[in-house]
Design a protein around this motif. Structure first.
Motif, PDB file in Angstrom:
ATOM      1  N   VAL A 142      -0.518  -2.041 -57.801  1.00  0.00           N
ATOM      2  CA  VAL A 142      -1.646  -0.721 -58.936  1.00  0.00           C
ATOM      3  C   VAL A 142      -1.809  -1.785 -60.594  1.00  0.00           C
ATOM      4  CG1 VAL A 142      -1.379   0.834 -61.046  1.00  0.00           C
ATOM      5  CG2 VAL A 142      -0.883   1.623 -58.240  1.00  0.00           C
ATOM      6  N   SER A 143      -0.462  -2.349 -60.606  1.00  0.00           N
ATOM      7  CA  SER A 143      -0.446  -3.485 -62.131  1.00  0.00           C
ATOM      8  C   SER A 143      -1.427  -4.509 -61.560  1.00  0.00           C
ATOM      9  CB  SER A 143       1.075  -4.234 -61.873  1.00  0.00           C
ATOM     10  OG  SER A 143       2.185  -3.542 -61.303  1.00  0.00           O
ATOM     11  N   ASN A 178       3.445   9.120 -66.260  1.00  0.00           N
ATOM     12  CA  ASN A 178       4.862   8.006 -66.629  1.00  0.00           C
ATOM     13  C   ASN A 178       4.284   7.958 -68.406  1.00  0.00           C
ATOM     14  OD1 ASN A 178       6.496   6.222 -66.734  1.00  0.00           O
ATOM     15  ND2 ASN A 178       5.880   5.023 -65.437  1.00  0.00           N
ATOM     16  N   ASP A 231      -5.608   6.378 -63.114  1.00  0.00           N
ATOM     17  CA  ASP A 231      -4.106   6.344 -62.350  1.00  0.00           C
ATOM     18  C   ASP A 231      -3.614   7.315 -61.685  1.00  0.00           C
ATOM     19  OD1 ASP A 231      -0.867   4.983 -61.712  1.00  0.00           O
ATOM     20  OD2 ASP A 231      -1.404   3.544 -63.335  1.00  0.00           O
ATOM     21  N   ILE A 285      -1.329   7.010 -59.229  1.00  0.00           N
ATOM     22  CA  ILE A 285      -0.102   6.472 -58.360  1.00  0.00           C
ATOM     23  C   ILE A 285       1.040   7.320 -57.879  1.00  0.00           C
ATOM     24  CG2 ILE A 285       1.865   5.451 -60.233  1.00  0.00           C
ATOM     25  CD1 ILE A 285       1.429   3.142 -58.213  1.00  0.00           C
ATOM     26  N   TYR A 286       0.532   8.684 -58.291  1.00  0.00           N
ATOM     27  CA  TYR A 286       1.618   9.898 -58.060  1.00  0.00           C
ATOM     28  C   TYR A 286       1.428  10.852 -57.755  1.00  0.00           C
ATOM     29  CZ  TYR A 286       5.026   6.998 -61.307  1.00  0.00           C
ATOM     30  OH  TYR A 286       5.636   5.612 -61.636  1.00  0.00           O
ATOM     31  N   SER A 316       3.490   2.058 -53.860  1.00  0.00           N
ATOM     32  CA  SER A 316       4.839   1.853 -53.988  1.00  0.00           C
ATOM     33  C   SER A 316       5.605   3.247 -54.579  1.00  0.00           C
ATOM     34  CB  SER A 316       4.871   1.325 -55.798  1.00  0.00           C
ATOM     35  OG  SER A 316       4.510   0.135 -55.610  1.00  0.00           O
ATOM     36  N   LYS A 317       5.295   4.347 -54.702  1.00  0.00           N
ATOM     37  CA  LYS A 317       5.884   5.664 -54.999  1.00  0.00           C
ATOM     38  C   LYS A 317       5.864   6.437 -54.009  1.00  0.00           C
ATOM     39  CE  LYS A 317       5.845   3.745 -58.939  1.00  0.00           C
ATOM     40  NZ  LYS A 317       7.131   2.919 -59.611  1.00  0.00           N
ATOM     41  N   ARG A 366       4.452  -5.038 -52.824  1.00  0.00           N
ATOM     42  CA  ARG A 366       3.082  -4.990 -53.876  1.00  0.00           C
ATOM     43  C   ARG A 366       2.178  -4.847 -52.841  1.00  0.00           C
ATOM     44  NH1 ARG A 366       4.189  -3.534 -57.395  1.00  0.00           N
ATOM     45  NH2 ARG A 366       3.290  -4.235 -58.524  1.00  0.00           N
TER      46      ARG A 366
HETATM   47  C1  LIG Z   1       1.785   4.560 -63.925  1.00  0.00           C
HETATM   48  C2  LIG Z   1       1.942   3.603 -63.283  1.00  0.00           C
HETATM   49  N1  LIG Z   1       1.308   2.800 -63.182  1.00  0.00           N
HETATM   50  C3  LIG Z   1       1.278   1.235 -62.367  1.00  0.00           C
HETATM   51  C4  LIG Z   1       2.199   1.245 -62.303  1.00  0.00           C
HETATM   52  C5  LIG Z   1       2.645  -0.135 -61.132  1.00  0.00           C
HETATM   53  O1  LIG Z   1       2.909   0.072 -59.771  1.00  0.00           O
HETATM   54  P1  LIG Z   1       3.098  -0.643 -59.103  1.00  0.00           P
HETATM   55  O2  LIG Z   1       4.129  -0.886 -57.861  1.00  0.00           O
HETATM   56  O3  LIG Z   1       1.759  -0.560 -57.252  1.00  0.00           O
HETATM   57  O4  LIG Z   1       2.733  -2.359 -59.200  1.00  0.00           O
HETATM   58  C6  LIG Z   1       3.789   1.421 -61.957  1.00  0.00           C
HETATM   59  C7  LIG Z   1       5.144   1.709 -62.053  1.00  0.00           C
HETATM   60  O5  LIG Z   1       6.058   2.299 -62.647  1.00  0.00           O
HETATM   61  C8  LIG Z   1       3.193   3.350 -62.930  1.00  0.00           C
HETATM   62  O6  LIG Z   1       4.448   3.690 -63.103  1.00  0.00           O
END
Ligand SMILES: Cc1ncc(COP(=O)(O)O)c(C=O)c1O
Length: 400
Positions: free
Chosen positions: A104-105, A179, A207, A209-210, A238-239, A247
């Motif tokens: 996601v980064s 987060n 976002d 991701i969670y 990732s999570k 990655r």
């Molecule tokens: C809200 C949020 N977005 C993106 C990321 C980055 O995740 P990725 O490992 O997919 O790059 C994180 C990582 O902790 C996150 O907490």
């Protein structure tokens, strides 16, 4: 010869890793460090499910799929993402409208790059995941923080979003589940944000991701309910799939009117082509992650919840600390009362690290509203959490 370097990066700070050198130094001097700084389950007692590893292993070691993949992502994975989004989020999205990213980064970078010109503004929550503050700045744009209200359980202040919109605002960011606060937003909050975005004609960046790490409440994707507002969704492996080091993530655009889709995909694809492709064998692993058994998700949520509740209980019993109970993710964001520590949160966290070895992240690293807080990761096994909490408690007693 003295080289001239850019000054653009001088003010960029990534709080989550910023104090790592200090922790290393303390460790070298013999201090036992308890790492509560990075949201990586694999650093504790969680493992990538075997079937995912086998699929990536076979792709690489047996089938020689060690080539550059398509820049957009291998088609099997985009198809699997499309099915997965339909199944768990009720979003209809064509595999053609999905772009696989290196986490996601990278997705955050792509989205900021295609939406922000110099001087533009991005509305980001405060507190926020630091990349949403750093990346716009990297592109000479301005992150504008909207308030997220602690007293309401860390819920976005919709009136503040409205107040901060102007003709330079290019998108509104939602991080849900959140987060660093661990909050999960109700459908009403999501609808209110969509309504404002619609009123002012601004897209949402969501976002997610969670999205599968929720133990109280229900996750709703804005893309599943937005009838007119375009939503750029960012998610990754990732999570929930315990694949942090692999990655891998993805972006898609939900574009109800269809006016923006082609241009958005074209621009994201330019960014994707410049970096060639995401890791090919890892993408085969991700196909297995989405199409294979999902049982581990229930199991890790049970463990995440138990650990989160334990840390919440311990912190809420400490004098001078107040804390909102997380509803998802693996973070907790306690407030340090001014009575026990009148200095700034960065000083508190540094002193805590040097005196006790407990390594948390200073709240101001997540934006203005984070001042006077710290973020702890709730992932470690119960006995480590117990040890860390004992140390924090003793530390607070000492400095009070
Ligand atoms: C809200 C949020 N977005 C993106 C990321 C980055 O995740 P990725 O490992 O997919 O790059 C994180 C990582 O902790 C996150 O907490």
């Amino acid at each position: 010869m003295k080289i001239r370097f850019t000054e653009d990066l001088d003010n960029i700070e990534y709080a989550i890793r910023g104090l790592v050198p200090l922790a290393r130094e303390a460790a070298k001097k013999g201090k036992k460090i308890i790492y509560l700084n990075i949201g990586d389950p694999l650093k504790y007692d969680f493992k990538t499910p075997k079937h995912i590893i086998e699929a990536a292993y076979n792709a690489s070691m047996r089938d020689n799929r060690n080539y550059y993949g398509e820049s957009q992502g291998i088609s099997e994975l985009r198809e699997a993402i499309s099915e997965h989004e339909k199944r768990i989020n009720n979003v209809e999205i064509s595999p053609n409208d999905i772009i696989v990213t290196q986490g996601v980064s990278e997705g955050i970078s792509f989205i900021c790059r295609i939406l922000l010109d110099r001087g533009d503004e991005a509305l980001v929550p405060s507190p926020s995941y630091p990349l949403y503050i750093n990346v716009p700045e990297l592109y000479h744009a301005k992150p504008v923080e909207y308030n997220v209200v602690e007293e309401d359980g860390w819920i976005p202040d919709v009136d503040d979003i409205r107040k901060k919109i102007n003709d330079k605002t290019r998108f509104i960011t939602i991080i849900n589940p959140n987060n660093p606060t661990g909050s999960v937003y109700s459908e009403k909050v999501i609808r209110n944000i969509i309504d404002i975005a619609g009123e002012y004609g601004i897209p949402i960046v969501s976002d997610e991701i969670y999205n599968q790490i929720v133990f109280d409440g229900r996750f709703i994707s804005p893309a599943s309910i937005s009838k007119d507002v375009p939503v750029f969704v960012l998610n990754g492996f990732s999570k929930a799939y315990l694949m942090t080091g692999w990655r891998l993530g993805y972006i898609y655009i939900h574009d109800p009117s269809g006016e923006n889709r082609e241009r958005a995909i074209n621009l994201i694809m330019k960014m994707a082509m410049i970096r060639l492709s995401a890791n090919t064998p890892a993408q085969y692993g991700a196909v297995a992650a989405l199409r294979g058994p999902q049982d581990h998700i229930k199991e890790i949520n049970r463990r995440f919840r138990e650990r989160s509740e334990l840390m919440y209980k311990r912190l809420s019993e400490m004098p001078g600390i107040s804390v909102v109970k997380p509803k998802g993710t693996f973070y907790i964001f306690p407030r340090i009362s001014r009575e026990i520590f009148s200095g700034d949160d960065k000083k508190f966290v540094k002193k805590l690290l040097l005196d006790t070895g407990v390594f948390v992240v200073y709240g101001s690293g997540f934006g203005e509203t984070g001042v006077g807080h710290f973020r702890a990761v709730t992932l470690p096994p119960e006995d480590t959490i117990g040890e860390a909490m004992d140390k924090i408690e003793e530390f607070i007693e000492k400095i009070s």
